[in-house]
Design a protein around this motif. Structure first.
Motif, PDB file in Angstrom:
ATOM      1  N   ASN A 140      30.116  32.642  36.020  1.00  0.00           N
ATOM      2  CA  ASN A 140      31.099  31.613  35.666  1.00  0.00           C
ATOM      3  C   ASN A 140      31.307  31.376  34.173  1.00  0.00           C
ATOM      4  O   ASN A 140      32.402  31.580  33.651  1.00  0.00           O
ATOM      5  CB  ASN A 140      30.691  30.272  36.315  1.00  0.00           C
ATOM      6  CG  ASN A 140      30.614  30.367  37.821  1.00  0.00           C
ATOM      7  OD1 ASN A 140      31.557  30.807  38.460  1.00  0.00           O
ATOM      8  ND2 ASN A 140      29.494  29.951  38.394  1.00  0.00           N
TER       9      ASN A 140
ATOM     10  N   THR B 104      42.936  42.998  33.074  1.00  0.00           N
ATOM     11  CA  THR B 104      42.723  41.578  33.381  1.00  0.00           C
ATOM     12  C   THR B 104      44.040  40.820  33.541  1.00  0.00           C
ATOM     13  O   THR B 104      44.079  39.781  34.214  1.00  0.00           O
ATOM     14  CB  THR B 104      41.878  40.903  32.282  1.00  0.00           C
ATOM     15  OG1 THR B 104      42.500  41.104  31.001  1.00  0.00           O
ATOM     16  CG2 THR B 104      40.481  41.487  32.246  1.00  0.00           C
TER      17      THR B 104
ATOM     18  N   LYS C  66      40.692  38.804  37.192  1.00  0.00           N
ATOM     19  CA  LYS C  66      41.316  37.688  36.479  1.00  0.00           C
ATOM     20  C   LYS C  66      40.282  36.793  35.780  1.00  0.00           C
ATOM     21  O   LYS C  66      40.607  36.098  34.810  1.00  0.00           O
ATOM     22  CB  LYS C  66      42.155  36.855  37.454  1.00  0.00           C
ATOM     23  CG  LYS C  66      41.339  36.165  38.544  1.00  0.00           C
ATOM     24  CD  LYS C  66      42.223  35.332  39.456  1.00  0.00           C
ATOM     25  CE  LYS C  66      41.373  34.609  40.529  1.00  0.00           C
ATOM     26  NZ  LYS C  66      42.213  33.759  41.392  1.00  0.00           N
ATOM     27  N   ASN C  67      39.041  36.811  36.288  1.00  0.00           N
ATOM     28  CA  ASN C  67      37.999  35.961  35.699  1.00  0.00           C
ATOM     29  C   ASN C  67      37.228  36.649  34.574  1.00  0.00           C
ATOM     30  O   ASN C  67      36.283  36.066  34.025  1.00  0.00           O
ATOM     31  CB  ASN C  67      37.013  35.514  36.782  1.00  0.00           C
ATOM     32  CG  ASN C  67      37.642  34.537  37.762  1.00  0.00           C
ATOM     33  OD1 ASN C  67      38.512  33.737  37.398  1.00  0.00           O
ATOM     34  ND2 ASN C  67      37.216  34.598  39.020  1.00  0.00           N
TER      35      ASN C  67
ATOM     36  N   LYS D  55      36.735  34.736  31.428  1.00  0.00           N
ATOM     37  CA  LYS D  55      35.823  33.596  31.473  1.00  0.00           C
ATOM     38  C   LYS D  55      34.432  34.013  30.998  1.00  0.00           C
ATOM     39  O   LYS D  55      33.702  33.219  30.405  1.00  0.00           O
ATOM     40  CB  LYS D  55      35.722  33.055  32.907  1.00  0.00           C
ATOM     41  CG  LYS D  55      36.947  32.297  33.388  1.00  0.00           C
ATOM     42  CD  LYS D  55      36.838  31.968  34.867  1.00  0.00           C
ATOM     43  CE  LYS D  55      35.608  31.135  35.180  1.00  0.00           C
ATOM     44  NZ  LYS D  55      35.511  30.805  36.626  1.00  0.00           N
TER      45      LYS D  55
END
Length: 284
Positions: A216, A256, A263-264, A267
């Motif tokens: 995360n 990305t 897509k993450n 992050k």
């Protein structure tokens, strides 16, 4: 004659006062009993001493069983435990392809001036983690990299090595370790919980933090800027490597933005597009 009698009297008196005489003879039986008693007492004392030492050793071994890992072993154990715990998400338990990266990467490290580095590479059959570096011990690291990620961008051995090298620079800067609370780590490293409750709360906190960073939160813009600029400085000495690194960032930026599976990515490793700007020779 008088002289002889006087001498005999003196000798007899001295013998009676100074020699262990009983009925004019030495009692060897009594002496043997005394010596035997002394010997048994000495042996008993030595036996008690040895028993005490043995018990101390047994207690020390028992207590050592409750030691938490030392600093040099802590990250190795925690990383392995985390990998096993998350095998379902990471999917590293599969027949792995041979990309020939290990030998290539070892040679690459020497060419960019990095010697004495020990490393392991673990391939993942999942896009959930694209690539990541974990500390194991001093100058020993584990790199994980996703096979779907490699194939999605058709990465060469050089480009894979560049990704791993980027992860190595983060590890050397202790960017991963700095994500953990020092107080929690101190309760788990080089401590002992003999006759105490196992520090399960701290253990759980570390594992949770592992997952949070990997899945995360990742690294900050400051972390990424520092790593990217160092890559730029090192690779400029080799135009081939630098061009491949720039092209790699272009590939990641395109992936990305166009593939929802990744897509993450930003992050974890902020803004590939910004990385391109940070090292673009036309804007610097």
């Amino acid at each position: 004659m008088k002289y002889f009698l006087s001498l005999l009297l003196i000798f007899n008196t001295y013998a009676q006062e100074n020699l262990p005489v009983e009925n004019e003879f030495v009692n060897f039986n009594k002496i043997q009993k005394v010596l035997k008693k002394d010997g048994l007492e000495t042996a008993a004392k030595e036996k008690a001493k040895q028993a005490k030492k043995k018990q101390v050793d047994v207690d020390a071994q028992k207590k050592a069983f409750y030691n938490t890992p030392a600093g040099k072993d802590f990250w190795h154990i925690m990383t392995q435990y985390w990998l096993v715990k998350n095998v379902g998400v990471l999917k590293w338990d599969f027949h792995k392809p041979d990309f020939g990266v290990r030998e290539y990467y070892a040679k690459f490290l020497k060419e960019v001036g990095y010697f004495g580095i020990k490393f392991d590479i673990l391939y993942l059959n999942s896009p959930n983690v694209t690539h990541f570096g974990f500390p194991l011990s001093t100058n020993h690291y584990l790199f994980v990299i996703s096979v779907p990620f490699i194939r999605a961008m058709d990465l060469s051995k050089l480009q894979i090595s560049l990704l791993l090298f980027e992860d190595l620079l983060r590890l050397e800067d202790q960017q991963f370790i700095k994500k953990f609370d020092d107080e929690t780590l101190l309760k788990l490293m080089n401590s002992n919980f003999y006759k105490k409750e196992f520090p399960k709360e701290e253990f759980h906190k570390v594992l949770t933090r592992f997952s949070d960073v990997v899945f995360n939160s990742g690294f900050t813009f400051k972390d990424q800027f520092k790593t990217t600029k160092k890559m730029d400085t090192i690779l400029k000495n080799n135009p081939k490597y630098w061009k491949n690194y720039y092209h790699l960032l272009e590939k990641i930026d395109s992936l990305t933005k166009g593939n929802l599976l990744y897509k993450n990515y930003s992050k974890i490793y902020p803004a590939p597009e910004l990385q391109l700007n940070w090292i673009n020779p036309t804007t610097n």
